[in-house]
Scaffold this active site. Structure first.
Site, PDB file in Angstrom:
ATOM      1  N   LEU A 166      33.387 -27.406  16.057  1.00 41.04           N
ATOM      2  CA  LEU A 166      33.836 -26.675  14.876  1.00 41.04           C
ATOM      3  C   LEU A 166      33.874 -25.180  15.144  1.00 41.04           C
ATOM      4  O   LEU A 166      33.020 -24.633  15.841  1.00 41.04           O
ATOM      5  CB  LEU A 166      32.900 -26.950  13.693  1.00 41.04           C
ATOM      6  N   CYS A 291      27.337 -20.129  19.753  1.00 41.42           N
ATOM      7  CA  CYS A 291      27.649 -21.148  20.758  1.00 41.42           C
ATOM      8  C   CYS A 291      27.864 -20.601  22.164  1.00 41.42           C
ATOM      9  O   CYS A 291      27.173 -21.007  23.100  1.00 41.42           O
ATOM     10  CB  CYS A 291      28.889 -21.935  20.330  1.00 41.42           C
TER      11      CYS A 291
END
Length: 476
Positions: A166, A291
């Site tokens: 995502l 991330c």
């Protein structure tokens, strides 16, 4: 293959989601919207109370509306015993923040897995690792279930790795219309249970939420089934490759400035090659968020455990850090000493359409400005309340609007490409500045305000004065 036009009946499953951060929250709301009965679990009682009131503790476009529309199938609790025994599928969506060594901190995964294990009820239950975790974590979680379940029996409690892909700011869209769904497990029963759970996505039989239609020409997502370790590696490898693309674009941008080339034209040209593509080739202040930095560090650390060096990934990290220093270097090129200068910073979140401040380039920019004695005024459409808590160690003034931030400033640094800043009347806004210097780290400005100097990334410094035909040609 195109999405089916006629909905097929999907069996509703009982789902528990441990963790209500960006991933857990989006997973819980999305699955409830597909017709499953979902219980969200979090040890933070303040979050639970907010969610019970229909309020989100995070900012994500479209998610609050879907939360309210799915309330009848959602429940929130801090009690594992009231959620786990009845669940068919249990997602672990807790944070894995980096340790100083670069290794992910798996403490929260272990605590969640132990709490889940103590409340399993003896039927077939699938425990899903949704958190980004190192290769081998799935096997480790299996051992935790074996050690802590009251009546463990092999084959009843199975672990599946189901990494998320995502993008914050478009997370709901990415959840509903994914490119692929990856399931890693040695258990055919576990894979089948997850295939059943995701059937509405795999077949696109759900009714799209209002305001988020199914994209034109969207094709059905691919179901990728692998081993546990391969699924875990897919997540890290995907993020590492995207980080490489961004760092590559930034490295080329630096050379463009040296040879008087334009990075926007260069990346457009190479992006037309279908083997490369346009996405993640934008030059700027470098990547941030939860991330890329964490996952590249984890892969490098994993390699070092086996005596395997990863020079390409290390270089990507170095380029990314260099971009953050580049912002201040561009500012110093014009203002020289920053002591006592007033600098406006537009954008705090690491990207638009989120309030996530994790590893945001704006943080390093503000911290360095403070070190150099500058007076900093900031604005962000969404992230300022979050920053009051997370960035309490920084000293800056908040501005209620972007225009207010620019008043009396010697320079403005555009750090996040919010649409609000694209639409800003820059001609009017810069008139209140002491010096009209704009450091546009995201190459947002296409029409530059008059009597201003604009520094972008990978492009020639532009001085906009009336009758500047060179500027008009550069922007063409």
């Amino acid at each position: 293959m195109q999405p089916t036009e006629q909905p097929t009946k999907t069996e509703s499953l009982k789902v528990a989601v441990v963790g209500t951060g960006y991933v857990g929250m989006g997973t819980a709301v999305m699955l409830a919207s597909l017709g499953h009965q979902v219980v969200g679990i979090d040890i933070d009682q303040n979050k639970i109370e907010m969610l019970r009131r229909g309020e989100l503790p995070i900012y994500e476009p479209g998610l609050e509306d879907l939360l309210r529309a799915s309330q009848e199938r959602l429940r929130w609790t801090g009690d594992y015993a009231s959620a786990i025994p009845d669940a068919d599928v249990i997602f672990i969506c807790v944070g894995t923040p980096p340790l100083p060594s670069g290794q992910p901190n798996l403490r929260y995964v272990a605590e969640a897995a132990q709490s889940v294990a103590r409340n399993l009820n003896g039927k077939l239950q699938v425990v899903v690792n949704k958190s980004t975790v190192p290769v081998g974590t799935g096997d480790w979680v299996s051992r935790i279930l074996e050690d802590h379940a009251l009546d463990y029996s092999a084959g009843r409690y199975v672990v599946v790795s189901n990494p998320e892909f995502l993008r914050e700011g478009t997370a709901l869209h990415d959840s509903l219309y994914p490119d692929r769904i990856v399931l890693g497990s040695s258990s055919p029963e576990g894979i089948e249970r997850l295939r059943q759970l995701y059937q509405p996505l795999l077949e696109q039989t759900f009714t799209p939420p209002e305001g988020m239609p199914r994209p034109a020409n969207y094709t059905l997502p691919e179901l990728v089934t692998t081993s546990l370790s391969s699924a875990e590696m897919i997540k890290y490898a995907a993020n590492a490759f995207l980080a490489l693309k961004i760092s590559f674009a930034n490295e080329i941008a630096g050379l463009c400035e040296c040879v008087d080339a334009d990075i926007e034209q260069v990346t457009h040209g190479i992006g037309c090659d279908q083997r490369i593509g346009h996405r993640f080739l934008s030059a700027g202040a470098g990547w941030g968020g939860s991330c890329f930095g964490k996952d590249t560090a984890a892969l490098i650390n994993t390699g070092s455990e086996y005596g395997y060096t990863m020079p390409i990934l290390r270089a990507a990290v170095e380029v990314n850090q260099r971009q953050r220093h580049l912002v201040i270097s561009k500012l110093q090129r014009h203002l020289h000493r920053l002591q006592g200068k007033r600098v406006a910073v537009l954008g705090m979140a690491f990207k638009p359409n989120t309030d996530d401040l994790r590893d945001a380039p704006a943080h390093d920019c503000i911290a360095r400005l403070m070190d150099l004695g500058a007076k900093v005024t900031v604005h962000d459409p969404v992230a300022m309340p979050h920053a009051r808590r997370e960035w309490a160690h920084l000293t800056y003034d908040e501005a209620p609007t972007a225009e207010a931030a620019l008043r009396g400033a010697d320079a403005v640094i555009l750090m996040t490409e919010w649409d609000e800043y694209r639409a800003l009347d820059w001609d009017q806004a810069v008139r209140t500045m002491r010096r009209r210097l704009i450091i546009d780290t995201r190459n947002v400005l296409q029409q530059l305000p008059q009597h201003s100097t604009v520094e972008q990334v990978g492009r020639t410094t532009l001085h906009n004065v009336p009758g500047n035909e060179v500027l008009a040609e550069a922007l063409a």
